[in-house]
Design an enzyme around this catalytic site. Structure first.
Site, PDB file in Angstrom:
ATOM      1  CG  HIS A 161      69.562  65.709 -11.071  1.00  0.00           C
ATOM      2  ND1 HIS A 161      68.264  66.137 -10.967  1.00  0.00           N
ATOM      3  CD2 HIS A 161      69.543  64.381 -10.805  1.00  0.00           C
ATOM      4  CE1 HIS A 161      67.485  65.113 -10.646  1.00  0.00           C
ATOM      5  NE2 HIS A 161      68.235  64.039 -10.539  1.00  0.00           N
ATOM      6  CB  CYS A 248      64.413  68.192 -15.127  1.00  0.00           C
ATOM      7  SG  CYS A 248      63.962  69.529 -14.086  1.00  0.00           S
TER       8      CYS A 248
HETATM    9  C1  CIR Z   1      63.106  65.531  -7.709  1.00  0.00           C
HETATM   10  O1  CIR Z   1      63.612  65.815  -6.620  1.00  0.00           O
HETATM   11  O2  CIR Z   1      63.320  64.461  -8.260  1.00  0.00           O
HETATM   12  C2  CIR Z   1      62.195  66.546  -8.358  1.00  0.00           C
HETATM   13  N1  CIR Z   1      61.449  67.240  -7.364  1.00  0.00           N
HETATM   14  C3  CIR Z   1      62.983  67.507  -9.197  1.00  0.00           C
HETATM   15  C4  CIR Z   1      63.715  66.831 -10.320  1.00  0.00           C
HETATM   16  C5  CIR Z   1      64.495  67.776 -11.126  1.00  0.00           C
HETATM   17  N2  CIR Z   1      65.160  67.134 -12.177  1.00  0.00           N
HETATM   18  C6  CIR Z   1      66.251  67.605 -12.753  1.00  0.00           C
HETATM   19  O3  CIR Z   1      66.786  68.615 -12.333  1.00  0.00           O
HETATM   20  N3  CIR Z   1      66.768  66.920 -13.757  1.00  0.00           N
END
Ligand code: CIR
Length: 253
Positions: A161, A248
């Site tokens: 992201h 997140c």
């Molecule tokens: C994903 O791949 O969606 C989750 N395992 C990690 C999300 C992390 N989100 C973020 O950095 N905003």
């Protein structure tokens, strides 16, 4: 300034979270303890924290930042690009209704995960990633403009992201790593460059004057302190194993 935050307790199914990291499986009990300390850190920054119940149907549901964008006057529910995460949005709607009268949504075909959206005052940078597409970004910009705000897109290739690699720390200070160090779009900021071997710590979060930073990244901690911030370290090693950054784990508003 922020006054509130929303977090979701990690679920047991966390071990099945999406990941490209090669760091092993998260330890669930440890993740729970780390999450509790994360909540404490938010509270120390003056936030009233709403803690949502764990949801085993969605392994990645503790990463609440991705499913909504919260501004002062309105909220936008996103449409995650990861198929396994799309269902996380529905359960966020009733939660947001407690806080917002205006709740917009990103419509199908357009995808956005708000880990790709970085707020700088009334402007929002939207990363085009594997999770956020141009259609979704355009919808979001349109919604922002409807509410007297603006948005622009930023291409990215190396990280999950946008905010995995760049974070705004207010006062024109931008924490940058990797592909974001020399982005022309960010030349106007005072860029604080994170060393490549501490790139994970580029995802540090400004909250009311304090910067939360992941534990174990001493150079970045010093860098942020040298810019005049007080720093609160939070151990999020178990979330790092499934590509989760510090930001997140919460929605701050
Ligand atoms: C994903 O791949 O969606 C989750 N395992 C990690 C999300 C992390 N989100 C973020 O950095 N905003």
């Amino acid at each position: 300034m922020f006054s509130k935050a929303i977090v979701r307790t990690p679920c047991k199914n966390l071990v099945n979270g999406l990941t490209a990291a090669n760091l092993g499986l998260p330890d669930y009990e440890k993740a729970l303890l780390q999450h509790q300390d994360y909540i404490r850190a938010l509270e120390e920054c003056g936030l009233k924290v709403t803690v949502l119940a764990a949801d085993d149907d969605y392994p990645d549901s503790t990463f609440v930042e991705d499913v909504a964008l919260l501004t002062q006057n309105f909220a936008i529910l996103t449409n995650p690009g990861a198929p396994s995460r799309k269902g996380e949005v529905a359960s966020m709607l009733p939660v947001l209704k407690d806080h917002y009268q205006i709740i917009e949504s990103i419509a199908q075909k357009g995808t956005v995960e708000a880990g790709d959206v970085m707020m700088v005052g009334k402007h929002f940078y939207i990363g085009l990633s594997e999770r956020t597409n141009l259609l979704g970004a355009r919808q979001m910009i349109h919604l922002l403009e409807t509410h007297q705000m603006t948005g622009s897109v930023i291409a990215l290739t190396d990280v999950l992201h946008l905010k995995t690699g760049v974070m705004y720390l207010e006062n024109n200070n931008l924490l940058v790593s990797g592909e974001f160090v020399n982005k022309p779009e960010f030349k106007c900021f005072n860029r604080l460059e994170v060393d490549a071997d501490e790139a994970y710590a580029a995802n540090s979060v400004w909250i009311n004057g304090t910067v939360l930073t992941p534990k174990g990244f001493p150079k970045t901690k010093k860098l942020i302190e040298s810019a005049g911030y007080s720093v609160r370290e939070v151990d999020v090693s178990e979330f790092q194993k499934i590509d989760g950054g510090l930001s997140c784990l919460s929605l701050r508003f």
